[in-house]
Design a protein around this motif. Structure first.
Motif, short mmCIF file in Angstrom:
data_model
loop_
_atom_site.label_atom_id
_atom_site.label_comp_id
_atom_site.label_asym_id
_atom_site.label_seq_id
_atom_site.Cartn_x
_atom_site.Cartn_y
_atom_site.Cartn_z
N ASP A 230 -31.43 50.87 25.89
CA ASP A 230 -30.95 49.51 25.62
C ASP A 230 -31.01 48.70 26.91
N PRO A 231 -31.68 47.54 26.92
CA PRO A 231 -31.77 46.75 28.15
C PRO A 231 -30.40 46.27 28.65
N MET A 232 -29.42 46.25 27.77
CA MET A 232 -28.07 45.93 28.24
C MET A 232 -27.60 47.00 29.23
N VAL A 233 -27.87 48.26 28.89
CA VAL A 233 -27.49 49.37 29.79
C VAL A 233 -28.28 49.26 31.10
N THR A 234 -29.57 48.94 30.98
CA THR A 234 -30.42 48.81 32.16
C THR A 234 -29.88 47.71 33.08
N ASP A 235 -29.54 46.57 32.50
CA ASP A 235 -29.05 45.44 33.30
C ASP A 235 -27.68 45.74 33.93
N PHE A 236 -26.78 46.28 33.12
CA PHE A 236 -25.43 46.57 33.63
C PHE A 236 -25.53 47.59 34.77
N THR A 237 -26.39 48.60 34.58
CA THR A 237 -26.52 49.66 35.59
C THR A 237 -27.09 49.09 36.89
N ARG A 238 -28.06 48.18 36.77
CA ARG A 238 -28.63 47.57 37.97
C ARG A 238 -27.56 46.77 38.73
N ASP A 239 -26.73 46.05 38.01
CA ASP A 239 -25.65 45.28 38.65
C ASP A 239 -24.72 46.19 39.45
N ILE A 240 -24.50 47.39 38.94
CA ILE A 240 -23.56 48.34 39.58
C ILE A 240 -24.24 49.07 40.73
N ARG A 241 -25.47 49.53 40.52
CA ARG A 241 -26.13 50.38 41.53
C ARG A 241 -26.83 49.57 42.61
N ASP A 242 -27.53 48.48 42.21
CA ASP A 242 -28.39 47.76 43.17
C ASP A 242 -27.80 46.42 43.59
N GLY A 243 -26.92 45.87 42.77
CA GLY A 243 -26.35 44.55 43.06
C GLY A 243 -26.80 43.54 42.02
N ILE A 244 -26.13 42.38 42.06
CA ILE A 244 -26.30 41.36 41.03
C ILE A 244 -27.28 40.28 41.49
N ALA A 245 -28.42 40.19 40.79
CA ALA A 245 -29.35 39.06 40.96
C ALA A 245 -29.70 38.77 42.42
N GLY A 246 -29.96 39.82 43.19
CA GLY A 246 -30.43 39.63 44.55
C GLY A 246 -29.38 39.18 45.55
N THR A 247 -28.11 39.15 45.15
CA THR A 247 -27.05 38.71 46.07
C THR A 247 -26.58 39.83 46.98
N GLY A 248 -26.89 41.08 46.60
CA GLY A 248 -26.36 42.22 47.34
C GLY A 248 -24.94 42.58 46.93
N VAL A 249 -24.32 41.74 46.10
CA VAL A 249 -22.96 42.02 45.62
C VAL A 249 -23.04 42.95 44.41
N LYS A 250 -22.29 44.05 44.47
CA LYS A 250 -22.34 45.02 43.38
C LYS A 250 -21.13 44.88 42.47
N ALA A 251 -21.38 44.99 41.15
CA ALA A 251 -20.28 45.02 40.18
C ALA A 251 -19.57 46.36 40.29
N ALA A 252 -18.24 46.33 40.12
CA ALA A 252 -17.45 47.56 40.24
C ALA A 252 -16.88 48.02 38.91
N PHE A 253 -17.04 47.19 37.87
CA PHE A 253 -16.52 47.60 36.56
C PHE A 253 -17.25 46.85 35.45
N LEU A 254 -17.00 47.29 34.22
CA LEU A 254 -17.67 46.76 33.03
C LEU A 254 -16.70 45.98 32.18
N LYS A 255 -17.20 44.93 31.55
CA LYS A 255 -16.35 44.07 30.72
C LYS A 255 -16.99 43.91 29.34
N CYS A 256 -16.19 44.07 28.30
CA CYS A 256 -16.63 43.82 26.93
C CYS A 256 -15.45 43.26 26.14
N VAL A 257 -15.66 42.98 24.87
CA VAL A 257 -14.67 42.24 24.08
C VAL A 257 -14.59 42.78 22.66
N VAL A 258 -13.38 42.92 22.13
CA VAL A 258 -13.19 42.99 20.68
C VAL A 258 -12.17 41.93 20.31
#
Ligand SMILES: [Zn+2]
Length: 326
Positions: free
Chosen positions: A122-150
């Motif tokens: 799932d590309p959602m998993v690919t994108d979320f994982t990249r944000d955590i491992r490599d950083g967000i959109a070339g900023t070098g800032v890495k996400a530390a947790f995941l957010k979803c909604v019900v």
């Protein structure tokens, strides 16, 4: 030493200090701003300076860290948060994931296992994982947790796909999860059901907005499963007034759940749901305590007055956030 990523880079989890587990810096639609931002309600420099001022005031009250679950759907834009972070000693932790009450964005709709563009993952998993491992959109800032909604619509197909994508990313990366829930339909139970099914470590889950509920059986059930209860909308009296939120925290602490609760306001320096100075002033009238400082100045004294100990307060503000990120 275990570390956690912040906007300014990794820090020891022991240095998180008193932490508010659900605050936004900006809730601001990037697409709306790109198209309509040159009108009278947005001034980038002014808003950044104002955010710095508000966050420094919070730091001066003894809070060291905020955890910001602003993701796609709420207008995540990390360069603006970086500008703010440069001018405050407060730690800001950012997220990946998706904010939707129902459908997922069209950009994911036809991509994934068995879909028009048949991908193995799932590309959602690919994108979320990249944000955590490599950083967000070339900023070098890495996400530390995941957010979803019900939310009130429950587990729609899009909501369920989002939860399962967050769960899969959690399994791969170890990143913890915060799920926004609604209390009218006790949506925390629905999130729990999917996370159990996906083998999520439930001690790494915050049931966001659990504090809108005063149903001790519902809240105990979530805490007994291992989850942290997000007592995280102080100041939003339209959902639950401060006095009731305090009563519920005290009652849960008496039942032994002080180590299963985290605190916040779900506030923001600026939220474009209320554009314009007049509307921001109206927000102040409707919810005068919906700001970053209500817990430090009003709620903590109320909890102490009601007999909660320093150790119990430390559990909610320091120890539970630290364990969540370790
Ligand atoms: Zn929020």
């Amino acid at each position: 030493m275990p570390t956690v990523e912040t906007v300014r880079g990794p820090i020891d989890t022991a240095d998180l200090g008193p932490t508010l587990m659900h605050e936004h810096v900006f809730v601001l639609s990037t697409e709306h701003l790109q198209n309509y931002g040159e009108n009278d309600w947005w001034d980038e420099d002014e808003r950044v300076a104002d955010a710095v001022e508000q966050l420094n005031a919070l730091k001066a009250l003894g809070i060291d860290t905020i955890v910001d679950p602003t993701v796609w759907g709420l207008g995540r834009y990390i360069p603006r948060v970086q500008r703010v972070a440069e001018h405050t000693d407060l730690n800001i932790i950012v997220a990946t994931g998706l904010y939707t009450y129902d459908e997922i964005p069209h950009q994911y709709e036809h991509r994934g296992p068995g879909l028009l563009l048949d991908l193995p993952v799932d590309p959602m998993v690919t994108d979320f994982t990249r944000d955590i491992r490599d950083g967000i959109a070339g900023t070098g800032v890495k996400a530390a947790f995941l957010k979803c909604v019900v939310e009130a619509k429950g587990l729609t197909p899009g909501v369920e796909r989002n939860l399962r994508a967050c769960a899969a990313t959690h399994r791969d990366t170890g990143a913890p999860i915060t799920v926004h829930t609604s209390v009218g339909n006790q949506a925390g139970r629905m999130a729990l059901q999917v996370f159990r099914d996906e083998g999520v470590d439930l001690t790494k889950v915050v049931i966001g907005h659990a504090g809108d509920s005063n149903d001790l059986d519902y809240l105990s059930e979530l805490a007994d499963a291992g989850c942290l209860l997000g007592m995280d909308r102080f100041g939003l009296d339209i959902y639950n007034p401060t006095s009731s939120r305090v009563d519920t925290i005290v009652a849960l602490a008496e039942r032994g759940y002080a180590d299963r609760m985290v605190l916040a306001h779900d506030a923001s320096c600026y939220i474009d749901y209320f554009p314009g100075a007049e509307a921001q002033a109206a927000k102040q009238q409707i919810a005068p305590n919906w700001n970053y400082t209500h817990i430090s100045t009003d709620v903590l004294p109320m909890l102490r007055e009601r007999g909660m100990t320093d150790d119990q307060i430390r559990q909610m503000l320091v120890e539970a956030p630290r364990r969540y990120f370790e």
